[in-house]
Design a protein around this motif. Structure first.
Motif, PDB file in Angstrom:
ATOM      1  N   MET A   1      41.151  44.637  74.699  1.00 15.92           N
ATOM      2  CA  MET A   1      40.819  45.858  75.393  1.00 15.92           C
ATOM      3  C   MET A   1      42.049  46.724  75.641  1.00 15.92           C
ATOM      4  N   ASN A   2      43.192  46.095  75.891  1.00 19.23           N
ATOM      5  CA  ASN A   2      44.419  46.858  76.125  1.00 19.23           C
ATOM      6  C   ASN A   2      44.865  47.612  74.885  1.00 19.23           C
TER       7      ASN A   2
ATOM      8  N   SER B   1      42.874  49.015  72.668  1.00 19.00           N
ATOM      9  CA  SER B   1      42.062  50.219  72.555  1.00 19.00           C
ATOM     10  C   SER B   1      42.503  51.273  73.575  1.00 19.00           C
ATOM     11  N   ARG B   2      42.923  50.844  74.750  1.00 18.00           N
ATOM     12  CA  ARG B   2      43.448  51.789  75.733  1.00 18.00           C
ATOM     13  C   ARG B   2      44.743  52.427  75.245  1.00 18.00           C
TER      14      ARG B   2
ATOM     15  N   TYR C   1      43.909  54.908  72.667  1.00 24.47           N
ATOM     16  CA  TYR C   1      43.341  56.097  73.311  1.00 24.47           C
ATOM     17  C   TYR C   1      44.441  56.994  73.845  1.00 24.47           C
ATOM     18  N   TRP C   2      45.396  56.435  74.573  1.00 29.28           N
ATOM     19  CA  TRP C   2      46.462  57.230  75.171  1.00 29.28           C
ATOM     20  C   TRP C   2      47.382  57.821  74.106  1.00 29.28           C
TER      21      TRP C   2
ATOM     22  N   ARG D   1      45.435  60.694  72.619  1.00 30.00           N
ATOM     23  CA  ARG D   1      45.411  61.787  73.582  1.00 30.00           C
ATOM     24  C   ARG D   1      46.732  62.552  73.583  1.00 30.00           C
TER      25      ARG D   1
END
Length: 96
Positions: free
Chosen positions: A1-2, A4-5, A8-9, A12
Motif C-alpha cells: 500500500m505504501n 501506491s501512495r 500517487y504523490w 501528483r
C-alpha cells in the motif's frame, strides 16, 4: 500500500510541475498579445468619446464630403501631431 501512495504523490508532484510550466507558457503567450489589446482598448475609448460627442463625427463627415482632400490632409496632420505629443509627453499611446 505504501508503494501506491508513493506513486500517487510522485504523479501528483509531476502534474503540478507540468501545470506550472503550462501556466508560465500561457503567460508568455498572453504578454505577446498585449500590444493588440492596447490598440483595442484605445479604439474602445475613442468610440466611447465619439458617442458622447456625435457632433464631432457629423462635422468631420461634413468637411470630408465638402472638401475631401483638405479633410484628409488635416486629419493626417492632426494624427501625426497627436502621436508626437503623446511621445513627447511620455504617454503610452506613442511609445513602442
Amino acid at each position: 500500500m505504501n508503494a501506491s501512495r508513493a506513486a500517487y504523490w510522485q504523479r501528483r508532484a509531476l502534474l503540478q510541475q507540468q501545470s506550472a510550466q503550462l501556466r508560465h507558457s500561457l503567460e508568455q503567450q498572453v504578454q505577446a498579445l498585449a500590444p493588440a489589446w492596447q490598440v483595442l482598448d484605445g479604439t474602445q475609448r475613442g468610440v466611447a468619446w465619439v458617442r458622447q460627442r456625435p457632433w464631432v463625427l457629423a462635422l468631420g463627415l461634413l468637411v470630408l464630403a465638402r472638401k475631401p482632400r483638405t479633410a484628409l490632409r488635416w486629419g493626417w496632420r492632426s494624427w501625426r501631431a497627436w502621436r508626437w505629443a503623446q511621445q513627447w509627453l511620455g504617454g503610452s499611446a506613442g511609445s513602442k
